[in-house]
Design a protein around this motif. Sequence first.
Motif, short mmCIF file in Angstrom:
data_model
loop_
_atom_site.label_atom_id
_atom_site.label_comp_id
_atom_site.label_asym_id
_atom_site.label_seq_id
_atom_site.Cartn_x
_atom_site.Cartn_y
_atom_site.Cartn_z
N PRO A 718 50.04 25.02 26.19
CA PRO A 718 50.18 25.31 27.35
C PRO A 718 50.98 26.09 27.87
CG PRO A 718 50.04 23.47 27.62
CD PRO A 718 49.92 23.26 26.51
N PHE A 719 52.37 25.70 27.06
CA PHE A 719 53.61 26.28 27.48
C PHE A 719 54.13 27.46 27.11
CE2 PHE A 719 54.77 21.62 28.61
CZ PHE A 719 55.08 21.61 29.57
N THR A 720 53.29 27.87 25.72
CA THR A 720 53.56 29.14 24.83
C THR A 720 52.34 30.01 25.15
OG1 THR A 720 52.45 28.21 22.78
CG2 THR A 720 55.11 27.73 23.73
N SER A 721 51.93 30.05 26.03
CA SER A 721 50.44 30.21 26.00
C SER A 721 50.35 31.80 26.81
CB SER A 721 48.78 30.12 26.91
OG SER A 721 49.45 29.58 27.87
N ALA A 1027 60.55 26.99 15.29
CA ALA A 1027 59.71 26.20 16.40
C ALA A 1027 58.80 25.60 16.22
CB ALA A 1027 60.55 26.47 17.45
N ALA A 1028 57.82 26.43 16.23
CA ALA A 1028 56.33 26.09 16.19
C ALA A 1028 56.30 25.36 14.92
CB ALA A 1028 56.07 27.32 16.24
N ILE A 1053 70.08 21.83 20.43
CA ILE A 1053 69.87 22.64 20.51
C ILE A 1053 69.34 23.00 22.17
CG2 ILE A 1053 68.09 24.74 20.07
CD1 ILE A 1053 68.18 23.38 16.93
N LEU A 1054 68.72 22.19 22.76
CA LEU A 1054 67.39 22.22 23.57
C LEU A 1054 69.19 21.92 24.71
CD1 LEU A 1054 64.82 20.49 24.64
CD2 LEU A 1054 65.23 23.22 25.01
N ALA A 1073 60.86 33.52 26.12
CA ALA A 1073 59.53 32.45 24.91
C ALA A 1073 60.31 31.27 23.79
CB ALA A 1073 59.19 33.26 23.91
N LEU A 1074 61.22 31.83 23.62
CA LEU A 1074 61.96 30.91 22.88
C LEU A 1074 62.07 29.42 23.34
CD1 LEU A 1074 63.79 29.72 20.53
CD2 LEU A 1074 65.31 31.03 21.40
N GLU A 1075 62.50 29.34 24.96
CA GLU A 1075 62.70 28.76 25.91
C GLU A 1075 61.34 27.52 25.59
OE1 GLU A 1075 64.49 29.64 29.21
OE2 GLU A 1075 65.99 29.97 28.23
N LYS A 1076 60.20 28.00 25.85
CA LYS A 1076 59.54 27.87 26.19
C LYS A 1076 58.39 26.93 24.83
CE LYS A 1076 57.88 30.34 30.27
NZ LYS A 1076 56.37 31.38 30.69
#
Length: 1171
Positions: A718-721, A1027-1028, A1053-1054, A1073-1076
Motif C-alpha cells: 500500500p505504501f508504493t501503490s 529495495a523492492a 540508509i533510512l 517513490a524511493l522513500e515509500k
Amino acid sequence: MASSSSVRSWRTAFLTLRDETSSGAPAGTSTDELVHNLIFANSHSLISAASDLPPYEVTSDVLFLLELVANVNASACRRGEDITQTLTLTSHLVHSIFNLVSFEFNSSSFTVILDSFQSMVAFFFGQGVPRAVISPNATKFKPVMECLETIRRVTSVYQGKFSPLESIQLIKFLLHILECFHPEFVYLYNSNANNSRSTAETGKRFPGFTCLWDVHTIAFTMLADAFSSAGSFFPFDIWHSTIEVLRKVMDVFASKSVLVEGSILSRFYLSLLHCLHLVLTDPKGSLSDHVSGFVAALKLFFVYGLNIRPQVTSPSVGNNMPDLVSHSLTMEESKKEDKTPYRPPHLRKKDLNIKWPKAQDSRISTDHETSTVDFTSSDSDYSDSDGSLKGPDCAQSSKVRVAAIVCLQDLCQADPKSFTTQWTILLPTNDVLRPRKFEATLMSCLLFDPYLKARMASASTLVAMMDGPSSVFLQVAEYKESFKYGSFMALSSSLGQILMQLHSGIVYLIQRETHDRLLTSLFKILMLLISCTPYSRMPGELLPRVITSLRLRVEEGFPLKNDQTGLLAAAISCLTAALSTSPSLPQVKEMFLEEISTGSVDTEMKPGVLSTLFQCSERLTSPTVCFEALQALRAVSHNYPNIMLAFWKHVSTIVFRIVKASTAEVPTKTWKGNVGSVGFIGEKVITAAIKVLDECLRAISGFKGTEDLLDDKLLDTPFTSDCIRTKKISSAPLYEQGSPEDTREEAKASHSGSEQWSETIEKHMPLILQHTSAMVRTATVTCFAGITSSVFISLAKEAQDFIISSVINAALHDEVPSVRSAACRAIGVISCFPKISHSAEILGKFIHAVEINTSNPLVSVRITASWALANICDSLRHCIDDFPLKPSPDKNVNSQMVESLTECALHLTKDGDKIKSNAVRALGNLARFVKYKSSSCVHGSLGCVANSSHPACLGDSLWLERMVQAFLSCVTTGNVKVQWNVCHALSNLFLNETLNLQHMDWAPSVFSILLLLLRDSSNFKIRIQAAAALAVPSSVRDYGNSFSDVIQGLEHILENLGSEPNSAPSSFKYRVALEKQLTSTMLHALSLASSSDHHPLKDFLVKKASFLEEWFKVLCSSLVETACQPESENNFGNQKKEMISKAMRSLIKVYEGRNQHSIAKKFEMLDNNIW
C-alpha cells in the motif's frame, strides 16, 4: 630628365639625413629641424620621385624616416615639446608615398610602421595632449586618418600574407586607436543625440567630427578584415579585448536610447556591426556578461532609417485578430490617417492608379519583384520605386538594420542560454499587429519592414531563438488574461503572452505573404513555435485556430511558380506538427468530431482538416505533397485514435490506390531516388502510406504496447501503490484516460478491429508483403507488431496462420536487417498472446527464429531479437503454472525449449548494454518459474521440487549458478538500465518457490549487491527496484545469514536519507517513490525480526530504538492524513496500519526478549494509538 632629377634629390636628401643623424646633428640644429629641412621642405619632389625608385629603396628610406620621427616624438614628449607639425607632415608624406609605391615588407618592417603610427596616435590623443577639454580639431584627426589609410593599403596589398602574429599586432594597434578616440567619440555622439542635429550639419560646422567617424569606420572595417582572415588563430585575450571595445561603443548608443542618423553614420554603423558579427561568430569565451548590453543597443537599430517614412496602414484582419491601426515610425504622430491597406514601398508607385481591394482581402506582396535577386546580393533588394524612399541613404539604412538583426542572431547562437533572458525585450507581449514607434521588436521588423533582407534576417533570428534551449525554457509559459496580472507579471505569464503574440503574427503573415523565400522561413518559424509551445497551458482555442489557418492556406494554395509544391509541403508539414502536439487537446478532438458530424469528409461540401489531408494524399503526381499529407494523417491517427474508426474506409482506399498504382507503374526496384519525380510513386510515399495504415489499425484495435507498463512487485504494498509510474509506449496511440465515453469507444474499436485487420490481410498485404523495396517490407512487417490479442483471437484461422507464417518467414529468410528486426519485434508482440503461449509448436518456431537473429552481426537486429526473447520468456512465466504447455510427441521438447532459451540468454549477457538488459530480463523471467531438481537428483546442490518431470524443469543445476553469476557480472559492467533489470531479475529469482535461498552459496553475494546498489547508486529507479527486491523473501529463512545485514543496511540508509547530497534533476521525481519503497521494505523486514535468533541483530535493534521510535511516530502521523480520504484510499490506509502494527509488534517481542520493557512499552503505546 625631370625624373632623374627627382630621383637624385630623393637619394641626396635621405643620404644626407642618414649621415647627419649618424654623426650627430650640426651644432644648433635639432633632428626635428634636419627632417624639416631635408625631407618635408622637398616633400612634393620626393613624392613624385618615389614611383621611379626601386621599391626596396623606398621602403628602406621610409622605414628609416619613421624610426627617426618616432625617436624625435619620444624625446619631445619627455621635454614637453610640441611636434604636431612634424608628425602631421610625416603621416602625410608616408600616406602619399604608399599610394604610389608598393612597398616590400617583412615582419620587422610591419612592426616598425605600427609602432611609429601608434606613437603618433598616442601623441595626438594619448599622453601628449591634456584630455580635460575635447574639441573638434580637424588637425588631430587627419594625421591619424592617414595613418589608418596607410595601414589599410598595406593590408590590402599583402592580403593573406600576414602571419597570425602580425594580425594580432594589427588588432592591438586598432584597439589602441579606438581606446584613444573613445572620449571624443562619446562627446561627439552625445552632442549629436542631445541636440537632435544631423551628422551632415555637424560635419559642416566641425569637419573634425566627420573625420572622427571616418577613423572609426576604417578602424572597425580593418578589425573585421583581420577577424575574417585570421580570427580562428586569435587567442582569448585578443578576442576578449575586442569584445570589450565593441561593448563600450554599443553602450554609448544604449545610454542615449536613440541613434543618430545620416549617411556618414550609416557607413560607421555598418563597419561596426560587421565587425561585431565576425567576432561573435567565433566566440572564444563566455558572452553572458555582454548579452544584455549588446541587445539593448542592437534593438535601437530596428527602426533605423525609417524615421522619414510616410505614414502607412496595415491590413485589417478577421474577428480573431485585433484590427491594425495606422503605423508610423516618424518622430511625430501623423495627423491624417491613411485608410489604404499596407503595401511595401516598392509597389506603391505603380498602384497609385489602381483601386485598392477591400482590406480583408488584401495581401502583403513582399518584394515580389526582387524575388529573383540573391539574398546576399547588392542594393537591388533594398531599392524602391517609391519616390520618398529612393536613394542610397535608404539602401544604407536598410543594410544597417539587417546587420544589427544578424548580430542578434549571432548572439543567440553564441550564448543561447543567456539570450533566453532577452525574450521579453525583443518580442512583443501584446498587440503584435499594432506596431508603435517606441516599441519596435523583431516581430515588427518581420511584419512591417519595407525591405526583404530585413524581414528575412528577422525570420532567421526568430528561428535561432526558438531552436535549442528555448524548447525547454518555454515549457514554463502559461497564458493568463490581462486583468489577472496585477502590478507584476511573472516570467511564465510574460512568456505566455509572447507565445500568443508570436502565433498571431506568424499565422497572420502566413495567410497573406506571397514571397516564396520568406514564406519558407515563416513555415520554419511556425514549426519550431508549435514544438516549443505548451498548448495545455495556453488558451484552448489557440491550437485549433492554428490548424484551421494552415488548412485554409493549404486549400488556397500558392500562386508562385517557383516553388508551389515546396511551399504546400511546408504548410502541410506545419499542420503535421500541430496535429502531433502532446498531450492531445480536447478542443482539437472536438473539431474533428464536428467534422465527422457534418459529414464533410464524405460529402466534401464543407471542407475540413481531414478532408483536405485526404485530398492532398491523393495527389500522386506530387509525391512530396502526398508524403507530407500522409505524415499528417498518421499524426491524427496517433494523437486522436478514437476518431479513426469513422475514417477507416478513406484510409484503406487511399493506401490501396497508392500501393496499386505503384505496382502497376514501374518496377519497384527502380523507384529509390525517384520520390520527387512526377509520375513516380517512390518507396518513401508507399512506406508513409503503410505507416498510416499501421497507425490506423493500432488506433482502431486499441493497441497500448507490449512492454511491462507496471512493476508487479511495487503493486503489492500500500505504501508504493500511489507511486506507480506508467510507461509511455511511443508505438502506441495516445488514448485519453479516465473518460467513460472514451472507454466505451475503445471497447467498440477493439471489437471492430478484426474487420479492419481482415480487410488489410486480404486487400493490402498481398501487394506489399513481398515488395522488392526493403523499406516497404519493413513497414509492412511492422504492422503485425501493432495487433492486439483480442483482435488476433477474433481473426479467422487462416488469417492467424498468415500472420504467424509471415513474421517467421521474414525473420528467417529476408536478407535485409531492417526487415528481420521488424519481424523480431512482431514476434515479441505476438508471443505474449495467451493463445500463442499455450502452443508449443508456435513457440518453438518463434524461439528458433529469434535465436537465429540473436547471432546477427548487426546490433539493431540483435536488440529486437533479444527483446523478443525476453518477451517469450515472460509469456512462459505467466502461463506455465496455470496452463501447462500442450503435450508434445517428444516428452523432452518443452524442457529443451527452456534450456534453449536459457542458453541463448546467457550468451547475450556478454553483448552490448542494450542487448544485455534484454538478456537479463529474459533470465529473470526464466528464473521465476523454472523448476530446479532436488539435491537427491543432482549431486546435492539445489533445493527440491515435488515433480521433476514438470515441463519447465531444468536438469542441469549449474545453469542456476551461471544465471546468478551473469547477474552479478552485469551489475558491475552494465549501464543503469542493465542494473535495473538485474534488480528486477533478482526479485523474480527470490519468488521461485523451488529454491532454498538459505542453502545457496551465492545468496550472501546477491543480498550484498542489492544493498550496495540501494545505498550507493546515483539512479533512484535502480535504488527503488533494489529495495523492492530486498522485500521479496517472505521469511527469515529465505534471507539466510544475510537477514541481519539487510536490516542494518536498511536502517543505515533510512537514517541518512535526508542528508544525502543532491542527485541529478532527472531523479527528483523518483525520490518520494524511493522513500515509500524503503518504508515498505523496512516494515517487511522488521515484521520478521522477532523470528530471528540472531542475537547481534537484536542488540542492534535495541541500540537503534530511539531512531526507530521517531521513525514510527512520523509514519503514524502520516496515517492521520488518510483518515479523511475516500473509501478506496482508506483501504490502503488500513493496509498501511496493518503493516506498521505488524512491524511494531515484532519489535515489541524483540525488546521484551532482551528485557527492554520500557522501550517495548513505548512501542505498545504507538501501536495502540494507530487504531
